[in-house]
Enzyme design. Structure first.
Site, PDB file in Angstrom:
ATOM      1  N   GLU A  88    -117.338  51.198 -46.648  1.00 24.86           N
ATOM      2  CA  GLU A  88    -118.303  50.771 -47.721  1.00 24.86           C
ATOM      3  C   GLU A  88    -117.532  50.682 -49.124  1.00 24.86           C
ATOM      4  O   GLU A  88    -117.855  49.632 -49.771  1.00 24.86           O
ATOM      5  CB  GLU A  88    -119.458  51.583 -47.634  1.00 24.86           C
ATOM      6  CG  GLU A  88    -120.443  51.536 -46.578  1.00 24.86           C
ATOM      7  CD  GLU A  88    -120.930  49.962 -46.476  1.00 24.86           C
ATOM      8  OE1 GLU A  88    -121.244  49.298 -47.204  1.00 24.86           O
ATOM      9  OE2 GLU A  88    -120.726  49.599 -45.143  1.00 24.86           O
ATOM     10  N   HIS A 133    -119.929  41.280 -50.311  1.00 24.72           N
ATOM     11  CA  HIS A 133    -119.624  42.418 -49.664  1.00 24.72           C
ATOM     12  C   HIS A 133    -119.663  42.441 -48.089  1.00 24.72           C
ATOM     13  O   HIS A 133    -118.573  42.995 -47.478  1.00 24.72           O
ATOM     14  CB  HIS A 133    -120.935  43.254 -50.209  1.00 24.72           C
ATOM     15  CG  HIS A 133    -120.763  44.737 -49.526  1.00 24.72           C
ATOM     16  ND1 HIS A 133    -120.084  45.746 -50.018  1.00 24.72           N
ATOM     17  CD2 HIS A 133    -121.121  44.921 -48.328  1.00 24.72           C
ATOM     18  CE1 HIS A 133    -120.377  46.820 -49.073  1.00 24.72           C
ATOM     19  NE2 HIS A 133    -120.993  46.150 -47.945  1.00 24.72           N
ATOM     20  N   GLU A 134    -120.469  41.514 -47.504  1.00 25.92           N
ATOM     21  CA  GLU A 134    -120.608  41.222 -46.031  1.00 25.92           C
ATOM     22  C   GLU A 134    -119.313  40.757 -45.617  1.00 25.92           C
ATOM     23  O   GLU A 134    -118.523  40.830 -44.389  1.00 25.92           O
ATOM     24  CB  GLU A 134    -121.721  41.012 -45.603  1.00 25.92           C
ATOM     25  CG  GLU A 134    -122.935  41.601 -45.860  1.00 25.92           C
ATOM     26  CD  GLU A 134    -123.334  42.698 -45.597  1.00 25.92           C
ATOM     27  OE1 GLU A 134    -122.473  42.990 -44.450  1.00 25.92           O
ATOM     28  OE2 GLU A 134    -123.792  43.767 -46.169  1.00 25.92           O
ATOM     29  N   HIS A 191    -116.648  42.813 -45.522  1.00 25.60           N
ATOM     30  CA  HIS A 191    -116.552  43.751 -44.107  1.00 25.60           C
ATOM     31  C   HIS A 191    -115.702  42.994 -43.214  1.00 25.60           C
ATOM     32  O   HIS A 191    -115.056  43.373 -42.440  1.00 25.60           O
ATOM     33  CB  HIS A 191    -117.930  43.990 -43.718  1.00 25.60           C
ATOM     34  CG  HIS A 191    -118.220  45.102 -44.460  1.00 25.60           C
ATOM     35  ND1 HIS A 191    -117.893  46.426 -44.380  1.00 25.60           N
ATOM     36  CD2 HIS A 191    -119.823  45.559 -44.943  1.00 25.60           C
ATOM     37  CE1 HIS A 191    -118.543  47.504 -44.914  1.00 25.60           C
ATOM     38  NE2 HIS A 191    -119.485  46.854 -45.294  1.00 25.60           N
TER      39      HIS A 191
END
Length: 283
Positions: A218, A139-140, A143
């Site tokens: 997100e 997930h990071e 980003h």
């Protein structure tokens, strides 16, 4: 959450300092609206980009994150290898990897796709299994790959510009209304006070706009994590774990957590965990 909060806090501090200096020096008072708008753009985007370039340093300082230069144990070696694997899949340069003491959380920050930091907390490592931690890392990394910090910086620059510009336009109008005919044309205390109050009020509205775009990013990062993992299940399980919900038994009637769902959700940088899980389940 830390990534956005640190960025917004740094940006606000920089903007307040720049605005105060501009007001004290009298910039933008007598050059017309075009001159004022140009100054507002310099101040607005300047504050946002200064915040962006300071993001890694501020993140390390504020969280006490310890960079893993040379893994000292199996956990650190696994973290570095996992970040490297997902970074390669996402087509970005290897981020710095760090661990910090804290509740279950993680963040990514940095001025570009090829100059970033991915950090996970000790609480996250202790509360999740390896697959769930990997999903959070993915997930990071998503980003970073999506360029979210740069995107938020550009959005922040735009809203900063309008906050700076509109505050001074309103300040000039109020100051003109309060000025007597025999007074000089220079701005008085009414201008300074009005600008200060308007910057706070407009800044709150601007935060709502930035928070909205942050929530959309997100969802995109969750989808990116699912793509990097090849499955939505690990990310869903990680979100359930973060929400204190058993990974094998999510209630059917999902209710908004925390500030999501009410007026306060307008300022939330993240959607509720339930909304994010629902979005992943629909993929």
């Amino acid at each position: 959450m830390k990534r956005v909060v640190l960025f917004l806090a740094t940006n606000l501090a920089v903007m307040l300092v720049l605005s105060l200096v501009a007001s004290l020096l009298g910039f933008g008072r007598h050059g017309g609206l075009g001159s004022l708008l140009g100054l507002a753009m310099v101040m607005g985007f300047g504050g946002a980009f200064i915040s962006l370039f300071m993001s890694k340093m501020m993140a390390k300082w504020s969280t006490g994150a310890e960079i893993i230069d040379q893994p000292r144990n199996q956990t650190e070696a696994w973290l570095v290898d996992t970040v490297a694997r997902h970074a390669q899949r996402a087509g970005i340069a290897m981020p710095e990897v760090a661990i910090y003491e804290g509740e279950p959380n993680a963040f990514a920050t940095g001025p570009s796709r090829n100059n970033s930091l991915v950090a996970v907390s000790t609480g996250l490592l202790h509360s999740m299994n390896q697959e769930e931690v990997e999903a959070v890392i993915a997930h990071e990394v998503a980003h970073v790959a999506n360029g979210d910090m740069v995107t938020l910086t550009l959005i922040q620059g735009v809203v900063n510009t309008f906050v700076f510009f509109l505050a001074r336009v309103v300040g000039s109008v109020v100051d003109s209304a309060l000025r007597r005919d025999n007074e000089s044309s220079g701005h008085g205390i009414g201008y300074m006070v009005t600008v200060f109050v308007c910057e706070i009020a407009f800044g709150i509205l601007a935060s709502m706009i930035v928070a909205y775009f942050s929530r959309q990013r997100e969802y995109a990062a969750d989808a990116g994590a699912a793509q990097l993992m090849g499955n939505t299940r690990p990310m869903i399980n990680a979100l359930r774990r973060l929400g204190g919900v058993d990974a094998n038994d999510l209630p059917k009637d999902m209710q908004a957590m925390g500030i999501a769902g009410g007026a306060a959700s307008l300022f939330a940088s993240h959607p509720s965990l339930e909304e994010r899980i629902a979005a992943l389940q629909q993929q």
